[in-house]
Design a protein around this motif. Structure first.
Motif, short mmCIF file in Angstrom:
data_model
loop_
_atom_site.label_atom_id
_atom_site.label_comp_id
_atom_site.label_asym_id
_atom_site.label_seq_id
_atom_site.Cartn_x
_atom_site.Cartn_y
_atom_site.Cartn_z
N PHE A 37 0.83 -1.20 0.00
CA PHE A 37 0.00 0.00 0.00
C PHE A 37 0.86 1.25 0.00
N THR A 38 1.93 1.24 0.80
CA THR A 38 2.83 2.40 0.86
C THR A 38 3.46 2.66 -0.51
N ILE A 39 3.91 1.59 -1.17
CA ILE A 39 4.48 1.72 -2.51
C ILE A 39 3.45 2.32 -3.47
N ALA A 40 2.23 1.82 -3.42
CA ALA A 40 1.18 2.32 -4.31
C ALA A 40 0.87 3.79 -4.04
N ALA A 41 0.82 4.17 -2.75
CA ALA A 41 0.52 5.56 -2.41
C ALA A 41 1.63 6.51 -2.86
N VAL A 42 2.89 6.08 -2.68
CA VAL A 42 4.02 6.92 -3.09
C VAL A 42 4.08 7.05 -4.61
N THR A 43 3.92 5.93 -5.32
CA THR A 43 4.00 5.98 -6.77
C THR A 43 2.80 6.71 -7.39
N ASP A 44 1.70 6.83 -6.64
CA ASP A 44 0.57 7.61 -7.11
C ASP A 44 1.00 9.06 -7.35
N TYR A 45 1.79 9.59 -6.42
CA TYR A 45 2.32 10.94 -6.61
C TYR A 45 3.44 10.96 -7.64
N TRP A 46 4.31 9.97 -7.58
CA TRP A 46 5.53 9.99 -8.39
C TRP A 46 5.24 9.88 -9.88
N ASP A 47 4.31 8.99 -10.26
CA ASP A 47 4.08 8.83 -11.70
C ASP A 47 3.47 10.09 -12.32
N GLY A 48 2.59 10.76 -11.57
CA GLY A 48 2.02 12.00 -12.08
C GLY A 48 3.06 13.10 -12.19
N HIS A 49 3.91 13.22 -11.18
CA HIS A 49 4.98 14.22 -11.21
C HIS A 49 5.95 13.94 -12.36
N LEU A 50 6.26 12.67 -12.55
CA LEU A 50 7.18 12.27 -13.62
C LEU A 50 6.59 12.60 -14.99
N ALA A 51 5.32 12.33 -15.18
CA ALA A 51 4.68 12.59 -16.46
C ALA A 51 4.66 14.09 -16.77
N ARG A 52 4.36 14.91 -15.75
CA ARG A 52 4.30 16.35 -15.98
C ARG A 52 5.69 16.95 -16.19
#
Length: 224
Positions: A37-52
């Motif tokens: 869950f922690t990995i999923a929550a962190v990557t939720d922010y990270w993938d969006g930041h990476l894409a932008r």
């Protein structure tokens, strides 16, 4: 398929495990559920930041990211409701079940997850999904507002505290730590984080919905 989309697909792939592992009576399985869950929550922010930041925003990403968010929310809220209302732990020797709902512990008593909060949170997400789709078909893009982003943060703290508690309480029951003063202090701290973030997430859920309706409701109706 770019990197942000691959990360989002990875979050979707983790969701069934995050939903299923807490239903076991193994503290190691529940620990794995918390870590996933922690990995999923962190990557939720990270993938969006990476894409932008790398200009990798795609139509597929716009479709997958909210889908991954909704799936993760359902996959955590339902186990959390069930475990805090109906489930059992094994006693430390592992020989017989003992009714022990995995409630948040506070100095004022145990706190569970009421069904109405589950319905409010999931109902808001379902409504906003439909509302955004209707607006998009009429040429209006509804971007995330600040309170909605904070709502997601508080939800992550709340659900993370619950998932950590499932693991920690299971291990404590196995080891017989419940009467230890240090354990009680930790249980109260975790309970405080879980309950306050649950209240914060609930308030922001309702408030952000009201802000969306106030800001975009008339525009969507006018475009109909």
């Amino acid at each position: 398929m770019n990197l942000p989309n691959a990360i989002t697909l990875g979050r979707i792939a983790l969701t069934p495990l995050i939903a299923w592992l807490p239903f076991t009576t193994s503290w190691t399985a529940r620990l794995i559920a918390f870590l996933l869950f922690t990995i999923a929550a962190v990557t939720d922010y990270w993938d969006g930041h990476l894409a932008r930041s790398r200009n990798l925003v795609t139509d597929l990403g716009r479709l997958l990211d909210p889908l991954a968010d909704k799936l993760l929310l359902v996959a955590t809220l339902i186990p959390m409701y069930w475990l805090q209302r109906h489930y059992t732990l094994l006693v430390p020797d592992g020989t017989m079940p003992q009714p022990t709902p995995l409630l948040f512990q506070t100095p004022f008593g145990a706190v569970s997850l009421p069904l109405w909060i589950v319905l409010v949170v999931l109902g808001r997400e379902a409504f906003m999904t439909v509302f955004r789709q209707v607006a998009a078909r009429r040429g209006l893009v509804i971007s995330a507002i600040g309170p909605a982003k904070w709502k997601t943060t508080f939800q992550s703290l709340w659900l993370g505290a619950a998932y950590f508690w499932f693991f920690a309480a299971t291990l404590a029951a196995r080891e017989g730590w419940e009467g230890d003063s240090a354990w009680k202090a930790f249980a109260y701290f975790n309970g405080f984080v879980g309950v306050t973030s649950m209240i914060g997430a609930l308030v922001l859920t309702v408030w952000s919905l009201w802000l969306y309706l106030r800001r975009y409701g008339k525009q969507v109706a006018r475009l109909a």
